[in-house]
Design a protein around this motif. Structure first.
Motif, PDB file in Angstrom:
ATOM      1  N   ASN A  20       1.132  -6.842 -15.977  1.00  0.00           N
ATOM      2  CA  ASN A  20       2.432  -7.231 -15.425  1.00  0.00           C
ATOM      3  C   ASN A  20       2.805  -6.341 -14.243  1.00  0.00           C
ATOM      4  OD1 ASN A  20       2.870  -9.317 -17.232  1.00  0.00           O
ATOM      5  ND2 ASN A  20       3.753  -7.941 -18.749  1.00  0.00           N
ATOM      6  N   PHE A  21       2.413  -5.094 -14.282  1.00  0.00           N
ATOM      7  CA  PHE A  21       2.665  -4.158 -13.184  1.00  0.00           C
ATOM      8  C   PHE A  21       1.564  -4.258 -12.126  1.00  0.00           C
ATOM      9  CE2 PHE A  21       1.806   0.038 -11.309  1.00  0.00           C
ATOM     10  CZ  PHE A  21       3.012   0.280 -10.691  1.00  0.00           C
ATOM     11  N   ALA A  22       0.325  -4.215 -12.543  1.00  0.00           N
ATOM     12  CA  ALA A  22      -0.814  -4.155 -11.621  1.00  0.00           C
ATOM     13  C   ALA A  22      -0.904  -5.378 -10.708  1.00  0.00           C
ATOM     14  CB  ALA A  22      -2.116  -4.008 -12.410  1.00  0.00           C
ATOM     15  N   ARG A  23      -0.398  -6.534 -11.155  1.00  0.00           N
ATOM     16  CA  ARG A  23      -0.480  -7.755 -10.352  1.00  0.00           C
ATOM     17  C   ARG A  23       0.274  -7.662  -9.036  1.00  0.00           C
ATOM     18  NH1 ARG A  23       0.719 -11.821 -15.026  1.00  0.00           N
ATOM     19  NH2 ARG A  23       2.747 -10.996 -14.540  1.00  0.00           N
ATOM     20  N   TRP A  24       1.361  -6.891  -8.969  1.00  0.00           N
ATOM     21  CA  TRP A  24       2.179  -6.865  -7.760  1.00  0.00           C
ATOM     22  C   TRP A  24       2.232  -5.506  -7.069  1.00  0.00           C
ATOM     23  CZ3 TRP A  24       5.962  -3.308  -8.293  1.00  0.00           C
ATOM     24  CH2 TRP A  24       6.420  -3.029  -9.587  1.00  0.00           C
ATOM     25  N   TYR A  25       1.824  -4.454  -7.727  1.00  0.00           N
ATOM     26  CA  TYR A  25       1.960  -3.123  -7.144  1.00  0.00           C
ATOM     27  C   TYR A  25       0.888  -2.859  -6.088  1.00  0.00           C
ATOM     28  CZ  TYR A  25       2.281   1.870  -6.570  1.00  0.00           C
ATOM     29  OH  TYR A  25       2.418   3.115  -6.022  1.00  0.00           O
ATOM     30  N   ASN A  26       1.293  -2.259  -4.973  1.00  0.00           N
ATOM     31  CA  ASN A  26       0.385  -1.893  -3.887  1.00  0.00           C
ATOM     32  C   ASN A  26       0.233  -0.376  -3.881  1.00  0.00           C
ATOM     33  OD1 ASN A  26      -1.015  -1.460  -1.526  1.00  0.00           O
ATOM     34  ND2 ASN A  26       0.400  -2.583  -0.217  1.00  0.00           N
ATOM     35  N   GLN A  27      -0.944   0.124  -4.171  1.00  0.00           N
ATOM     36  CA  GLN A  27      -1.207   1.563  -4.258  1.00  0.00           C
ATOM     37  C   GLN A  27      -1.139   2.264  -2.898  1.00  0.00           C
ATOM     38  OE1 GLN A  27      -1.705   3.563  -7.042  1.00  0.00           O
ATOM     39  NE2 GLN A  27      -1.747   5.266  -5.613  1.00  0.00           N
ATOM     40  N   GLY A 110      22.558   4.413   6.202  1.00  0.00           N
ATOM     41  CA  GLY A 110      22.559   5.679   6.931  1.00  0.00           C
ATOM     42  C   GLY A 110      21.244   5.935   7.641  1.00  0.00           C
ATOM     43  N   ALA A 111      21.237   6.981   8.439  1.00  0.00           N
ATOM     44  CA  ALA A 111      20.037   7.370   9.183  1.00  0.00           C
ATOM     45  C   ALA A 111      18.857   7.565   8.234  1.00  0.00           C
ATOM     46  CB  ALA A 111      20.294   8.647   9.966  1.00  0.00           C
ATOM     47  N   VAL A 112      17.694   7.164   8.676  1.00  0.00           N
ATOM     48  CA  VAL A 112      16.480   7.319   7.879  1.00  0.00           C
ATOM     49  C   VAL A 112      16.030   8.774   7.941  1.00  0.00           C
ATOM     50  CG1 VAL A 112      14.047   6.654   7.701  1.00  0.00           C
ATOM     51  CG2 VAL A 112      15.776   4.932   8.209  1.00  0.00           C
ATOM     52  N   VAL A 113      15.703   9.314   6.768  1.00  0.00           N
ATOM     53  CA  VAL A 113      15.182  10.678   6.659  1.00  0.00           C
ATOM     54  C   VAL A 113      13.709  10.542   6.294  1.00  0.00           C
ATOM     55  CG1 VAL A 113      15.456  12.919   5.551  1.00  0.00           C
ATOM     56  CG2 VAL A 113      17.450  11.436   5.854  1.00  0.00           C
ATOM     57  N   THR A 114      12.840  11.321   6.944  1.00  0.00           N
ATOM     58  CA  THR A 114      11.399  11.142   6.753  1.00  0.00           C
ATOM     59  C   THR A 114      10.693  12.424   6.328  1.00  0.00           C
ATOM     60  OG1 THR A 114      10.907  11.610   9.071  1.00  0.00           O
ATOM     61  CG2 THR A 114      11.318   9.307   8.493  1.00  0.00           C
ATOM     62  N   ASP A 115       9.492  12.228   5.828  1.00  0.00           N
ATOM     63  CA  ASP A 115       8.562  13.303   5.515  1.00  0.00           C
ATOM     64  C   ASP A 115       7.183  12.768   5.896  1.00  0.00           C
ATOM     65  OD1 ASP A 115       6.657  14.995   4.181  1.00  0.00           O
ATOM     66  OD2 ASP A 115       8.239  15.664   2.838  1.00  0.00           O
ATOM     67  N   THR A 116       6.398  13.557   6.605  1.00  0.00           N
ATOM     68  CA  THR A 116       5.144  13.036   7.158  1.00  0.00           C
ATOM     69  C   THR A 116       3.894  13.704   6.612  1.00  0.00           C
ATOM     70  OG1 THR A 116       5.325  14.543   9.033  1.00  0.00           O
ATOM     71  CG2 THR A 116       6.248  12.332   9.311  1.00  0.00           C
ATOM     72  N   SER A 117       3.978  14.229   5.394  1.00  0.00           N
ATOM     73  CA  SER A 117       2.793  14.873   4.844  1.00  0.00           C
ATOM     74  C   SER A 117       2.739  14.673   3.345  1.00  0.00           C
ATOM     75  CB  SER A 117       2.815  16.368   5.169  1.00  0.00           C
ATOM     76  OG  SER A 117       1.704  17.003   4.601  1.00  0.00           O
ATOM     77  N   GLY A 118       1.636  14.100   2.846  1.00  0.00           N
ATOM     78  CA  GLY A 118       1.477  13.993   1.411  1.00  0.00           C
ATOM     79  C   GLY A 118       0.613  12.830   0.981  1.00  0.00           C
ATOM     80  N   ALA A 119      -0.090  13.027  -0.124  1.00  0.00           N
ATOM     81  CA  ALA A 119      -0.934  11.999  -0.727  1.00  0.00           C
ATOM     82  C   ALA A 119      -0.098  11.161  -1.686  1.00  0.00           C
ATOM     83  CB  ALA A 119      -2.092  12.652  -1.464  1.00  0.00           C
ATOM     84  N   LEU A 120      -0.638  10.034  -2.099  1.00  0.00           N
ATOM     85  CA  LEU A 120       0.059   9.143  -3.024  1.00  0.00           C
ATOM     86  C   LEU A 120      -0.429   9.362  -4.453  1.00  0.00           C
ATOM     87  CD1 LEU A 120       0.010   5.879  -0.916  1.00  0.00           C
ATOM     88  CD2 LEU A 120       1.907   7.472  -1.235  1.00  0.00           C
ATOM     89  N   PRO A 121       0.480   9.247  -5.427  1.00  0.00           N
ATOM     90  CA  PRO A 121       0.096   9.405  -6.828  1.00  0.00           C
ATOM     91  C   PRO A 121      -0.622   8.172  -7.365  1.00  0.00           C
ATOM     92  CG  PRO A 121       2.411   8.838  -6.659  1.00  0.00           C
ATOM     93  CD  PRO A 121       1.910   9.009  -5.252  1.00  0.00           C
ATOM     94  N   THR A 122      -1.311   8.348  -8.484  1.00  0.00           N
ATOM     95  CA  THR A 122      -1.929   7.246  -9.203  1.00  0.00           C
ATOM     96  C   THR A 122      -0.978   6.861 -10.328  1.00  0.00           C
ATOM     97  OG1 THR A 122      -4.112   8.095  -8.680  1.00  0.00           O
ATOM     98  CG2 THR A 122      -3.959   6.522 -10.507  1.00  0.00           C
ATOM     99  N   VAL A 123      -0.486   5.624 -10.300  1.00  0.00           N
ATOM    100  CA  VAL A 123       0.560   5.188 -11.227  1.00  0.00           C
ATOM    101  C   VAL A 123       0.148   3.912 -11.941  1.00  0.00           C
ATOM    102  CG1 VAL A 123       2.368   6.308  -9.859  1.00  0.00           C
ATOM    103  CG2 VAL A 123       1.748   3.936  -9.379  1.00  0.00           C
ATOM    104  N   ASN A 124       0.864   3.586 -13.049  1.00  0.00           N
ATOM    105  CA  ASN A 124       0.531   2.381 -13.794  1.00  0.00           C
ATOM    106  C   ASN A 124       1.725   1.688 -14.434  1.00  0.00           C
ATOM    107  OD1 ASN A 124       1.157   4.024 -15.955  1.00  0.00           O
ATOM    108  ND2 ASN A 124      -0.936   4.180 -16.701  1.00  0.00           N
ATOM    109  N   ARG A 125       2.944   2.043 -14.012  1.00  0.00           N
ATOM    110  CA  ARG A 125       4.132   1.418 -14.602  1.00  0.00           C
ATOM    111  C   ARG A 125       5.357   1.603 -13.718  1.00  0.00           C
ATOM    112  NH1 ARG A 125       3.987   4.236 -19.930  1.00  0.00           N
ATOM    113  NH2 ARG A 125       1.852   4.399 -19.243  1.00  0.00           N
ATOM    114  N   MET A 126       6.341   0.728 -13.928  1.00  0.00           N
ATOM    115  CA  MET A 126       7.648   0.878 -13.301  1.00  0.00           C
ATOM    116  C   MET A 126       8.680   1.029 -14.402  1.00  0.00           C
ATOM    117  SD  MET A 126       9.861  -1.624 -10.796  1.00  0.00           S
ATOM    118  CE  MET A 126      10.189  -2.820 -12.062  1.00  0.00           C
TER     119      MET A 126
END
Length: 161
Positions: A20-27, A110-126
């Motif tokens: 149910n999660f994996a069908r729509w999530y984009n890693q 409001g104004a967008v606040v950003t961060d430009t450094s970091g890897a993405l986690p491995t996840v399996n649920r919302m």
């Protein structure tokens, strides 16, 4: 219903796992959105995508008066974006976008606040209203959305107005 005295009930929380999660999530990239109101301050998770722990997660949450978009990979916060100021009893539209080395957040147009450094986690649920069985929202969620791409900064402002 209660008869003679108050009764405390368990917190409401919802989660989606497995196919149910994996069908729509984009890693590789995506955007989380929530319209919510908290009735108590503190560390309150609105929406989280994780692996059942805080070590691998993408979260919209508050910490006191700070609305935070947090991305944690391998137990380390790679993005911890403070999007502004919030108060209890007020409704907010809050969005956080992610891609490797490209994180952004906006609240109430409001104004967008950003961060430009970091890897993405491995996840399996919302999870809605909490993060790995802790930090419950103690409030209401009127709307949630997930976009399977990292919205542009102008789009983050537009959806949170």
């Amino acid at each position: 219903p209660t008869v003679a005295s108050q009764v405390t009930r368990a917190a409401d929380s919802a989660s989606m796992i497995g196919n149910n999660f994996a069908r729509w999530y984009n890693q590789t990239d995506g955007t989380l959105f929530a319209q919510y109101a908290a009735v108590a301050s503190g560390i309150r998770t609105i929406k989280a995508i994780n692996d059942g722990t805080a070590n691998e997660s993408i979260r919209l949450r508050t910490d006191g008066t700070n609305p935070l978009f947090m991305v944690t990979d391998n137990g380390s916060d790679v993005a911890n974006i403070d999007a502004g100021t919030v108060a209890t009893g007020t409704t907010y539209k809050f969005a956080g976008a992610y891609a490797a080395n490209d994180f952004a957040a906006s609240i109430n147009g409001g104004a967008v606040v950003t961060d430009t450094s970091g890897a993405l986690p491995t996840v399996n649920r919302m999870m809605l209203g909490n993060s790995s069985a802790s930090n419950y929202l103690n409030g209401t969620i009127a709307q949630v959305s997930y976009y399977n791409r990292r919205l542009a900064d102008t789009e983050l402002i537009a959806i949170t107005r």
